[in-house]
Design a protein around this motif. Structure first.
Motif, PDB file in Angstrom:
ATOM      1  N   GLY A 280      48.138  39.295  41.352  1.00  0.00           N
ATOM      2  CA  GLY A 280      47.561  38.412  42.588  1.00  0.00           C
ATOM      3  C   GLY A 280      48.470  37.245  42.623  1.00  0.00           C
ATOM      4  N   GLY A 281      47.953  36.590  43.538  1.00  0.00           N
ATOM      5  CA  GLY A 281      48.529  35.210  44.137  1.00  0.00           C
ATOM      6  C   GLY A 281      48.181  34.223  42.894  1.00  0.00           C
ATOM      7  N   LEU A 282      46.868  34.610  42.062  1.00  0.00           N
ATOM      8  CA  LEU A 282      46.670  33.313  41.000  1.00  0.00           C
ATOM      9  C   LEU A 282      47.685  33.476  40.088  1.00  0.00           C
ATOM     10  N   LYS A 283      48.035  34.804  39.552  1.00  0.00           N
ATOM     11  CA  LYS A 283      49.134  34.942  38.702  1.00  0.00           C
ATOM     12  C   LYS A 283      50.333  34.629  39.184  1.00  0.00           C
ATOM     13  N   SER A 284      50.736  34.625  40.464  1.00  0.00           N
ATOM     14  CA  SER A 284      52.118  34.155  40.846  1.00  0.00           C
ATOM     15  C   SER A 284      52.080  32.575  40.722  1.00  0.00           C
ATOM     16  N   LEU A 285      50.995  31.761  41.105  1.00  0.00           N
ATOM     17  CA  LEU A 285      50.814  30.415  41.075  1.00  0.00           C
ATOM     18  C   LEU A 285      50.973  29.763  39.618  1.00  0.00           C
ATOM     19  N   GLU A 286      50.232  30.669  38.860  1.00  0.00           N
ATOM     20  CA  GLU A 286      50.297  30.109  37.481  1.00  0.00           C
ATOM     21  C   GLU A 286      51.894  30.271  37.004  1.00  0.00           C
ATOM     22  N   VAL A 287      52.556  31.492  37.245  1.00  0.00           N
ATOM     23  CA  VAL A 287      54.034  31.438  36.893  1.00  0.00           C
ATOM     24  C   VAL A 287      54.844  30.410  37.736  1.00  0.00           C
ATOM     25  N   PHE A 288      54.368  30.296  38.882  1.00  0.00           N
ATOM     26  CA  PHE A 288      55.200  29.133  39.624  1.00  0.00           C
ATOM     27  C   PHE A 288      55.263  27.822  39.007  1.00  0.00           C
ATOM     28  N   VAL A 289      53.814  27.339  38.689  1.00  0.00           N
ATOM     29  CA  VAL A 289      53.594  26.164  38.085  1.00  0.00           C
ATOM     30  C   VAL A 289      54.554  25.986  36.881  1.00  0.00           C
ATOM     31  N   LYS A 290      54.374  27.105  35.833  1.00  0.00           N
ATOM     32  CA  LYS A 290      55.211  27.029  34.675  1.00  0.00           C
ATOM     33  C   LYS A 290      56.578  27.179  34.732  1.00  0.00           C
ATOM     34  N   THR A 291      57.011  27.780  35.796  1.00  0.00           N
ATOM     35  CA  THR A 291      58.563  27.941  35.611  1.00  0.00           C
ATOM     36  C   THR A 291      59.519  27.342  36.723  1.00  0.00           C
ATOM     37  N   VAL A 292      58.783  26.895  37.609  1.00  0.00           N
ATOM     38  CA  VAL A 292      59.462  26.067  38.771  1.00  0.00           C
ATOM     39  C   VAL A 292      59.274  24.736  38.651  1.00  0.00           C
ATOM     40  N   ASN A 293      60.075  23.966  37.959  1.00  0.00           N
ATOM     41  CA  ASN A 293      59.893  22.515  37.749  1.00  0.00           C
ATOM     42  C   ASN A 293      60.530  21.585  38.733  1.00  0.00           C
ATOM     43  N   THR A 294      61.517  22.314  39.517  1.00  0.00           N
ATOM     44  CA  THR A 294      61.853  21.407  40.620  1.00  0.00           C
ATOM     45  C   THR A 294      62.315  22.464  41.952  1.00  0.00           C
ATOM     46  N   GLY A 295      62.286  22.071  42.962  1.00  0.00           N
ATOM     47  CA  GLY A 295      62.382  22.911  44.142  1.00  0.00           C
ATOM     48  C   GLY A 295      62.921  22.242  45.357  1.00  0.00           C
ATOM     49  N   ARG A 296      63.613  22.948  46.154  1.00  0.00           N
ATOM     50  CA  ARG A 296      63.948  22.418  47.335  1.00  0.00           C
ATOM     51  C   ARG A 296      63.988  23.542  48.414  1.00  0.00           C
ATOM     52  N   ALA A 297      63.358  23.268  49.737  1.00  0.00           N
ATOM     53  CA  ALA A 297      63.195  24.358  50.651  1.00  0.00           C
ATOM     54  C   ALA A 297      63.259  23.615  52.124  1.00  0.00           C
ATOM     55  N   ASP A 298      63.610  24.552  53.229  1.00  0.00           N
ATOM     56  CA  ASP A 298      63.336  24.064  54.366  1.00  0.00           C
ATOM     57  C   ASP A 298      61.860  24.414  54.816  1.00  0.00           C
ATOM     58  N   PHE A 299      60.995  23.789  55.751  1.00  0.00           N
ATOM     59  CA  PHE A 299      59.695  23.989  56.180  1.00  0.00           C
ATOM     60  C   PHE A 299      59.518  23.990  57.396  1.00  0.00           C
ATOM     61  N   THR A 300      58.784  24.755  57.943  1.00  0.00           N
ATOM     62  CA  THR A 300      58.263  24.764  59.268  1.00  0.00           C
ATOM     63  C   THR A 300      56.726  24.605  59.457  1.00  0.00           C
ATOM     64  N   GLN A 301      56.071  23.567  59.924  1.00  0.00           N
ATOM     65  CA  GLN A 301      54.777  23.411  59.816  1.00  0.00           C
ATOM     66  C   GLN A 301      54.171  23.623  61.090  1.00  0.00           C
ATOM     67  N   VAL A 302      53.089  24.802  61.210  1.00  0.00           N
ATOM     68  CA  VAL A 302      52.381  25.138  62.314  1.00  0.00           C
ATOM     69  C   VAL A 302      51.009  24.278  62.262  1.00  0.00           C
ATOM     70  N   VAL A 303      50.480  23.411  63.103  1.00  0.00           N
ATOM     71  CA  VAL A 303      49.033  22.883  62.969  1.00  0.00           C
ATOM     72  C   VAL A 303      48.435  23.815  64.337  1.00  0.00           C
ATOM     73  N   THR A 304      47.434  24.210  64.057  1.00  0.00           N
ATOM     74  CA  THR A 304      46.410  24.855  65.226  1.00  0.00           C
ATOM     75  C   THR A 304      45.195  24.046  65.110  1.00  0.00           C
ATOM     76  N   ALA A 305      45.030  23.216  66.463  1.00  0.00           N
ATOM     77  CA  ALA A 305      43.616  22.597  66.551  1.00  0.00           C
ATOM     78  C   ALA A 305      42.746  23.703  66.919  1.00  0.00           C
ATOM     79  N   PRO A 306      41.345  23.370  66.266  1.00  0.00           N
ATOM     80  CA  PRO A 306      40.366  24.121  66.647  1.00  0.00           C
ATOM     81  C   PRO A 306      40.091  24.617  68.101  1.00  0.00           C
ATOM     82  N   ALA A 307      39.830  25.651  68.636  1.00  0.00           N
ATOM     83  CA  ALA A 307      40.015  25.812  70.108  1.00  0.00           C
ATOM     84  C   ALA A 307      38.535  25.102  70.790  1.00  0.00           C
TER      85      ALA A 307
END
Lengths: 149, 195
Positions: free
Chosen positions: B1-28
């Protein structure tokens, strides 16, 4: 001088809403100590009698929600609500300086309302920028706003 | 599941680079459609304590953690605020993906758990332990990759009900980042405020 065009994102009859980012800087009167500063994203609606100011952190989370009316001046942060004796006290707590709210609404609407000790520069309002400075009483305070396009 | 992926990610990915898009939705709010704000830019990190968000649209803003200091530079306002990383970093969402050397370090600041799959991603849920209560929940989303799962999204729900979702694309795993990638020098003339 020519009155700058109004930039508020909705027409006056509806509740005007202004969104953007603001920075407040308060010079310290003691020589060595650091100036105080505050910066946040904001959304401002209503007027000085009744309105709301929501402040956001740079990463998009909500830092504080301020609301005021004739009877109340409230600040909501992280699940607790604090009440203040006046709008001025509320604003002082939230941004670290006494910003004249009635004048702020006027400045944003392009009306260079004068306030004792303050001078506002609305020359860049059409580009969504307002700057105001309080020279007295000390400490010198500067407010800079950038409005969302 | 997601937790296992997070554990692998934190252990194996020491540096990273990405593009990001951030969508902020205010409470209606009553009678108003929920308001959405979108911004985008690039994200880089180098474990255990350096990362950089360069927002490009709709306005320019840099958030740089250089290992000691967290710098916030708003280009339009020409203002830089500098805070001690140790004071602020722990419970910030970026720490989840960029700052912790391992899962155990993350668990000092977050309660971690698997979360149900959604939008085709596996999710790990992280509930901040800090009492300042600014964040309700943070979730990290992974997309199944050929070898290891790939970081896809970071979802932040604050205590006002405002939702911020960062979606990552063109994610480079363990790129060689130049030494000065996380250095920040306030530009001349900018207001620099230490808090």
């Amino acid at each position: 001088c020519a009155v700058p065009t109004r930039v508020s994102t909705t027409n006056q009859s509806e509740r005007s809403i202004w969104r953007g980012r603001l920075a407040v800087r308060v010079e310290s009167d003691q020589a060595q100590s650091q100036p105080q500063a505050f910066a946040a994203g904001f959304e401002l609606t209503g007027n000085a009698q009744a309105g709301e100011l929501t402040l956001y952190t740079p990463v998009g989370t909500t830092a504080a929600a301020l609301s005021w009316s004739a009877q109340t001046a409230l600040m909501r942060t992280n699940g607790d609500i604090r009440s203040f004796a006046s709008l001025d006290a509320l604003i002082q707590q939230a941004v670290g300086a006494e910003i004249p709210v009635a004048a702020l609404f006027a400045w944003l609407a392009g009306d260079n309302m004068s306030v004792a000790g303050w001078s506002a520069d609305l020359s860049q309002l059409a580009n969504g920028r307002v700057t105001a400075r309080r020279t007295e009483p000390a400490p010198v305070t500067e407010l800079r706003l950038v409005l969302e396009k | 599941g997601g937790l296992k992926s997070l554990e692998v990610f934190v252990k194996t990915v020491n540096t990273g680079r990405a593009d990001f898009t951030q969508v902020v939705t205010a409470p209606a709010k009553a009678g108003q459609a929920p308001r959405v704000k979108t911004s985008s830019g690039t994200f880089e990190f180098s474990r255990p304590n350096r990362f950089k968000f360069v927002y490009k649209k709709p306005f320019e803003q840099n958030i740089v953690a250089d290992g000691q200091t967290l710098w916030l530079y708003d280009v339009d306002l020409n203002q830089v605020t500098a805070r001690q990383q140790s004071k602020v970093l722990g419970s910030t969402p970026a720490a989840l993906i960029a700052a912790a050397p391992d899962l155990r370090a993350l668990q000092a600041d977050f309660t971690l758990a698997d979360a149900p799959d959604k939008d085709g991603l596996q999710w790990a849920a992280a509930t901040p332990k800090s009492k300042d209560g600014q964040l309700q929940s943070v979730r990290v989303g992974f997309r199944a990759g050929e070898q290891a799962a790939e970081l896809a999204a970071l979802e932040i729900l604050d205590s006002f009900g405002q939702r911020s979702v960062l979606s990552f694309s063109r994610f480079e795993v363990n790129p060689a980042l130049p030494g000065n990638s996380f250095q920040f020098k306030p530009p001349a003339g900018a207001d620099v405020i230490r808090q």
